[in-house]
Design a protein around this motif. Structure first.
Motif, PDB file in Angstrom:
ATOM      1  N   ILE A 117      32.621  37.627  40.076  1.00  0.00           N
ATOM      2  CA  ILE A 117      33.895  38.749  40.366  1.00  0.00           C
ATOM      3  C   ILE A 117      34.534  38.445  41.749  1.00  0.00           C
ATOM      4  CG2 ILE A 117      34.589  41.009  40.798  1.00  0.00           C
ATOM      5  CD1 ILE A 117      32.921  41.715  38.287  1.00  0.00           C
ATOM      6  N   ALA A 118      33.370  38.097  42.706  1.00  0.00           N
ATOM      7  CA  ALA A 118      33.868  37.972  44.151  1.00  0.00           C
ATOM      8  C   ALA A 118      34.528  36.617  44.276  1.00  0.00           C
ATOM      9  CB  ALA A 118      32.474  38.085  45.084  1.00  0.00           C
ATOM     10  N   GLU A 119      33.943  35.609  43.503  1.00  0.00           N
ATOM     11  CA  GLU A 119      34.437  34.276  43.529  1.00  0.00           C
ATOM     12  C   GLU A 119      35.911  34.101  43.079  1.00  0.00           C
ATOM     13  OE1 GLU A 119      33.923  29.964  41.320  1.00  0.00           O
ATOM     14  OE2 GLU A 119      32.233  31.460  41.351  1.00  0.00           O
ATOM     15  N   ALA A 120      36.203  34.975  41.885  1.00  0.00           N
ATOM     16  CA  ALA A 120      37.586  35.095  41.277  1.00  0.00           C
ATOM     17  C   ALA A 120      38.707  35.977  42.239  1.00  0.00           C
ATOM     18  CB  ALA A 120      37.305  35.762  40.081  1.00  0.00           C
ATOM     19  N   GLN A 127      39.508  33.353  44.789  1.00  0.00           N
ATOM     20  CA  GLN A 127      40.562  32.599  44.290  1.00  0.00           C
ATOM     21  C   GLN A 127      41.891  33.153  44.177  1.00  0.00           C
ATOM     22  OE1 GLN A 127      38.539  31.407  40.583  1.00  0.00           O
ATOM     23  NE2 GLN A 127      38.596  29.271  41.331  1.00  0.00           N
ATOM     24  N   GLN A 128      42.102  34.511  44.007  1.00  0.00           N
ATOM     25  CA  GLN A 128      42.986  35.462  43.585  1.00  0.00           C
ATOM     26  C   GLN A 128      43.956  35.315  44.801  1.00  0.00           C
ATOM     27  OE1 GLN A 128      42.673  39.365  42.854  1.00  0.00           O
ATOM     28  NE2 GLN A 128      44.352  39.579  41.591  1.00  0.00           N
ATOM     29  N   ARG A 129      43.153  35.649  46.222  1.00  0.00           N
ATOM     30  CA  ARG A 129      43.644  35.564  47.402  1.00  0.00           C
ATOM     31  C   ARG A 129      44.391  34.309  47.640  1.00  0.00           C
ATOM     32  NH1 ARG A 129      39.589  39.610  48.219  1.00  0.00           N
ATOM     33  NH2 ARG A 129      37.862  37.880  48.578  1.00  0.00           N
ATOM     34  N   VAL A 130      43.560  33.467  47.587  1.00  0.00           N
ATOM     35  CA  VAL A 130      43.975  31.878  47.842  1.00  0.00           C
ATOM     36  C   VAL A 130      45.388  31.583  47.248  1.00  0.00           C
ATOM     37  CG1 VAL A 130      43.615  29.303  47.858  1.00  0.00           C
ATOM     38  CG2 VAL A 130      41.956  30.980  48.690  1.00  0.00           C
TER      39      VAL A 130
END
Length: 504
Positions: free
Chosen positions: A420-423, A426-429
């Protein structure tokens, strides 16, 4: 767009676009505004007459400092559809939901935090963006007001001791100064001397008007300009016999009052330019008066209908550039069919063609972010479900099994939290990349305000008004020459979000 356009190769930049189906064959009379409709002005020269004249009045008669004379006009800094916040000294661009997406205080762009603190605090306190506190730039004439107002707001902020008036009073002074330039000869005298310097000629204008008359339409003008200036402009565009192209000319119409007030008197203009009171009670009076002269001043829509022998407004198509005085009021109040002239549309469509790669980059960025957000939502649902399953299993297994279930659950939850943290990273980027793509697309149209018809991904408030009140719209009045007088214009089907959803 139309039955004719469907089978021909009319470029989008010169096409006529349809919001509401309209059959020209059923139109009895076609009327035109003059300024910015039949006559397209050169902003670099024409606007400068109003700008320079207004500055001179502000300094010499309204008490503004002499340094204001050094201000410089930028004819491309602003666009129609923007909203002036008179009390706060701000200029705004709204989407169709009246959400402020871009805001400037004077010449300074406001940060998102500053903008939202004023205009997005709560639904209950959100402004209506209507008079008297707000004013919409709905005609090209008001672009001078916007430029001068923003410049003076910034000048006041930088020199508070020199300009002590409120922002609202500055707006009133600017509006009065510019309006005086249209009344005292500062603009009209200069145009009369060198019309070619200020008005773009269009050889297709005479052809278009002739085609309408040959197609059985009555062709008329309703303009707020007085006859002397109307004669100057149309002599330049159509020659000394310009009146032969029209069945009726109404000058000094005082729109929107012409469309609203049934008691405004009408006068007939004699050949020497003097006025004679005209009594129009019914169609028979109109026919009698038209034998004497086709030129009138003032009046109201009832006089117009009588002169044209119209039974209802639905048989009349009015062509104009002013969203409020030409289009909104004639459509909402009288049921006239309407064609809005949007000169900016040509460049907007050409820019859209040239920047397809930017639009594709925006679409790709949206799709990539949507895919990550869908994965993130799936992971968060799995995590929530895992917590529920773990609690149920612990209750069913008793104390011994509960400890084992808890250990397994914590391990699985830790793995999900990591994903979830990784996703989210990615969402912020991807959100940042999307914003950059949107900014590149925005600035390709206009460095400050973006597209005329869009505000971010939403239609702009201006676009919403075009959809609601303009049956047709196009970039230039002579684009009509490409269509036969009996053309049927057909609107595209309305689509809601669920209509665009892919099949299951």
């Amino acid at each position: 767009v139309s039955e004719a356009a469907a089978s021909s190769a009319i470029p989008a930049s010169t096409n006529v676009f349809c919001n509401r189906a309209l059959n020209l064959g059923g139109i009895q009379a076609v009327g035109f505004d003059m300024d910015y409709t039949l006559a397209e002005y050169v902003p670099e020269t024409f606007d400068l007459l109003a700008y320079d004249g207004a500055i001179e009045k502000l300094v010499n008669t309204m008490g503004y400092p002499a340094a204001v004379l050094d201000l410089v006009y930028d004819p491309h800094a602003y666009m129609r559809g923007l909203v002036i916040d008179k009390k706060r000294g701000n200029l705004l661009k709204l989407d169709r939901h009246k959400y402020v997406k871009v805001a400037y205080h004077g010449l300074q762009r406001m940060t998102p935090e500053e903008r939202k603190a004023i205009y997005a605090t709560s639904f209950e306190t959100a402004p209506a963006f209507t008079p008297p506190d707000f004013s919409t730039i709905d005609t090209a004439f008001l672009l001078v007001d916007a430029c001068l107002f923003c410049q003076l707001v910034s000048y006041k902020d930088d020199h508070p001791d020199e300009v002590t008036k409120s922002y609202e009073q500055i707006y009133r002074d600017v509006r009065r100064a510019v309006d005086l330039c249209h009344c005292d000869g500062v603009i009209k005298d200069a145009v009369a001397v060198s019309p070619a310097k200020y008005i773009r000629s269009d050889p297709a204008l005479a052809t278009m008007l002739t085609a309408l008359k040959q197609g059985g339409k009555q062709v008329f003008i309703v303009t707020n300009s007085l006859y002397d200036y109307t004669d100057v402009v149309l002599r330049h565009l159509l020659g000394a016999s310009w009146l032969d192209y029209f069945d009726l000319v109404v000058c000094g119409a005082r729109k929107p009052g012409f469309l609203l007030d049934p008691y405004l008197p009408i006068f007939q203009v004699r050949q020497d330019g003097s006025l004679e009171n005209a009594e129009i009670i019914g169609p028979q009076d109109g026919a009698r008066l038209l034998q004497r002269s086709r030129v009138f001043q003032g009046g109201n829509w009832q006089h117009l209908h009588a002169l044209l022998q119209l039974a209802s407004g639905s048989g009349l198509l009015y062509v104009g550039d002013h969203m409020y005085s030409d289009i909104l009021r004639s459509k909402r109040t009288l049921g006239w069919r309407t064609l809005l002239i949007v000169p900016e549309l040509r460049d907007e469509l050409l820019t859209a063609e040239e920047t397809r790669h930017l639009a594709a980059a925006v679409d790709e960025a949206y799709a990539e972010r949507a895919a990550v957000e869908a994965r993130l939502q799936h992971l968060e649902i799995r995590r929530s479900q895992l917590e529920i399953d773990s609690e149920v299993e612990a209750l069913l297994e008793g104390d011994g099994g509960a400890a084992k279930a808890e250990a397994l659950s914590e391990e699985a939850l830790a793995e999900l939290d990591e994903r979830i943290a990784e996703a989210r990273d990615q969402q912020r980027v991807l959100s940042s990349a999307l914003n950059e793509a949107l900014c590149r697309q925005h600035e390709a149209y206009h460095p400050a305000w973006g597209r005329l018809f869009k505000t971010g991904a939403q239609n702009s408030r201006w676009a919403q008004q075009v959809q609601e009140y303009a049956c047709l719209y196009t970039s230039h009045v002579t684009n009509l020459v490409q269509f036969a007088p009996d053309t049927s214009f057909r609107a595209l089907s309305d689509l809601m979000p669920h209509d665009r959803a892919p099949p299951a």
